[in-house]
Design a protein around this motif. Structure first.
Motif, mmCIF file in Angstrom:
data_model
loop_
_atom_site.group_PDB
_atom_site.id
_atom_site.type_symbol
_atom_site.label_atom_id
_atom_site.label_comp_id
_atom_site.label_asym_id
_atom_site.label_seq_id
_atom_site.Cartn_x
_atom_site.Cartn_y
_atom_site.Cartn_z
ATOM 1 N N HIS A 229 1.219 3.982 1.990
ATOM 2 C CA HIS A 229 1.819 4.702 3.124
ATOM 3 C C HIS A 229 3.347 4.713 3.006
ATOM 4 O O HIS A 229 3.961 3.718 2.647
ATOM 5 N N ASP B 11 -0.039 -3.569 6.178
ATOM 6 C CA ASP B 11 -0.817 -3.134 7.340
ATOM 7 C C ASP B 11 -2.223 -3.708 7.231
ATOM 8 O O ASP B 11 -2.781 -3.807 6.142
ATOM 9 N N ASP C 146 5.733 4.524 5.095
ATOM 10 C CA ASP C 146 6.556 3.544 5.822
ATOM 11 C C ASP C 146 6.578 2.198 5.100
ATOM 12 O O ASP C 146 7.255 1.267 5.531
ATOM 13 N N HIS C 147 5.844 2.113 3.986
ATOM 14 C CA HIS C 147 5.903 0.919 3.115
ATOM 15 C C HIS C 147 6.417 1.259 1.715
ATOM 16 O O HIS C 147 6.922 0.391 1.026
ATOM 17 N N HIS D 168 -7.143 -1.649 4.859
ATOM 18 C CA HIS D 168 -6.405 -0.694 5.706
ATOM 19 C C HIS D 168 -6.605 0.739 5.204
ATOM 20 O O HIS D 168 -7.133 1.582 5.931
ATOM 21 N N HIS E 93 0.842 -1.215 0.000
ATOM 22 C CA HIS E 93 0.000 0.000 0.000
ATOM 23 C C HIS E 93 0.864 1.247 0.000
ATOM 24 O O HIS E 93 2.083 1.175 0.079
HETATM 25 ZN ZN LIG Z 1 -0.204 1.752 6.393
#
Ligand SMILES: [Zn+2]
Length: 471
Positions: free
Chosen positions: A59, A182, A61-62, A157, A57
């Motif tokens: 975000h 997530d 942090d990914h 998510h 996804h």
């Molecule tokens: Zn996330």
């Protein structure tokens, strides 16, 4: 914590040059400095030897290390859902822009030990890496090599979010690895009103190895409805002539809050004060969100049918230019200002905090997780002053936090999902949480499910064949 990157190598011998190397997620480390410093380290293998990236996804942090990966020489395809690709199209260049701002700030103030301080990547470089993205439909099986295929399944998510279900077939032996990315809330009640995407994680998964997030491993979401408290806080703030400032992630969280505010206003529970969404990113995200009605929750469908597009709501302003943003500051009347970044570490929210934190009539309302070490965490934890753009800003405004808005499943919700697995995975590795959260979740899972659960270690290698640790 944060910075998710998992490498699958299908060659029998990592140095033999056969097989394929696939990276699942390529996240940016966020939060504490000790973690952020990892962003500057070289990968343990050359980036050009990675054949493909599978992205769960959008975000950061990914996804936020992808531009750096390309800068380091990666040239393969990056597979993601269509919505994830569209969201990366706005999030990654914005991240590059923030990196540039940071470097510029350190150069001006001479606060970096490196001269000149350089950005991890620029907005331009982030824009360039978008050419490597390839859309994959949810559920579509994609064969990357004779021995490796994958498909995305819903994670529930954020918009476009998925889990990566990877099938390895070697020597007539098939192994399935499930990387959760997530995991969204498992909904069964009114405890998560305002959810904009529909399903939680897909039930009935089968995995030989489960690699699972543990962000909320040691916390539980309140199960009460946040709306009465939210309405109360807003009414009180407006009554004393103050404004409400909400640091909010541009994707998902902002849209969720806007729908909630609209409903509270229409039902007369809060006064009709102007609502400013002061984030070009959030506006971009609203536009992408409107295009993906296939992911709407029933509640979102109902709200959209009743009130139409948020972009046309009366009294809701979407401020894209810096001039519009500055105008909010000059208004003496109560308003609700939603701006990013969600942890107050960058972006326009900083100007609003400088402006509004010193006045006790105002309210700063957190509706998202504040990673330790971030400015958001400092304010939320009761700091008397914070430093923004080198200025010391006194915190006199009321500070409140609502924890119900999370897009991550908590342990009871995770267990409910895990109970739908027809059989226990051979092994489960917990990732993407701080050590306390991961070990708490490990204990909960071992106790209630009887599964073999381990907390993955930094740079740990695992042999999938017989699912044992090799180092
Ligand atoms: Zn996330």
């Amino acid at each position: 914590m944060t910075g998710s990157k998992h490498l699958i190598n299908t060659s029998q011998d990592a140095n033999a040059g056969s097989g394929i190397q696939v990276l699942v997620d390529c996240g940016l480390f966020q939060g504490q400095k000790q973690w952020r410093e990892h962003n500057w380290q070289d990968l343990p293998i050359p980036a050009r030897t990675i054949d493909a990236v599978i992205l769960t996804h959008a975000h950061l942090d990914h996804s936020g290390w992808i531009p750096r990966l390309v800068k380091c020489g990666f040239r393969g395809p990056i597979y993601a859902t269509g919505a994830t690709i569209e969201l990366c199209g706005i999030l990654l260049p914005d991240s590059g822009h923030l990196q540039e701002e940071d470097a510029e700030f350190h150069n001006k103030k001479k606060t970096s030990k490196h001269t000149p301080a350089l950005p991890l990547y620029t907005a331009d470089e982030a824009q360039q890496c978008l050419q490597y993205f390839r859309p994959v439909e949810m559920g579509e099986v994609k064969q990357l090599s004779p021995e490796l295929s994958f498909r995305f399944v819903r994670a529930g998510h954020i918009l476009g979010s998925s889990m990566a279900e990877i099938t390895l077939g070697t020597n007539g032996n098939t192994r399935r690895l499930l990387f959760t990315g997530d995991i969204g809330r498992v909904r069964d009640s009114g405890s998560t009103p305002g959810e904009v995407v529909s399903e939680g994680p897909q039930p009935g998964e089968i995995a030989d190895m489960l690699v699972m997030e543990s962000t909320y491993g040691n916390r539980r979401h309140p199960t009460d409805d946040p709306r009465p408290v939210l309405a109360n806080l807003i009414r009180q703030t407006v009554q004393r002539g103050g404004s409400v400032v909400v640091p909010a992630f541009a994707v998902e969280r902002t849209q969720k809050l806007l729908f909630m505010l609209k409903e509270l206003m229409e039902s007369g529970q809060i006064p009709r004060v102007p609502v400013h969404t002061d984030s070009p990113l959030a506006i971009g995200a609203v536009n992408i969100f409107l295009k993906h009605s296939e992911e709407f929750s029933d509640e979102t469908k109902r709200l959209m049918a009743q009130y139409g597009s948020p972009l046309n709501w009366q009294g809701f302003f979407f401020d894209s230019t810096p001039e519009e943003s500055k105008k909010i500051n000059s208004s003496p009347y109560p308003a609700i200002i939603v701006s990013s970044s969600g942890m107050a570490t960058g972006g326009r929210i900083q100007h609003h905090l400088i402006q509004r934190l010193p006045d006790p009539r105002n309210l700063v309302l957190f509706i998202g997780f504040q990673a330790p070490g971030t400015r958001g965490a400092q304010i939320k934890d009761g700091a008397k002053e914070v430093k923004i753009f080198g200025q010391i800003i006194p915190v006199r405004a009321q500070v409140a936090a609502l924890e119900q808005f999370s897009d991550h499943a908590d342990p009871p919700e995770l267990l409910r999902w895990l109970h739908t697995f027809p059989k226990a995975p051979g092994i489960t590795y917990l990732v993407h949480g701080d050590p306390d959260a991961a070990s708490a979740l490990r204990q909960i899972m071992s106790q209630s499910l009887g599964w073999q659960v381990e907390v993955a270690q930094w740079l740990e290698k695992v042999t999938v064949d017989n699912l044992r640790r090799s180092a």
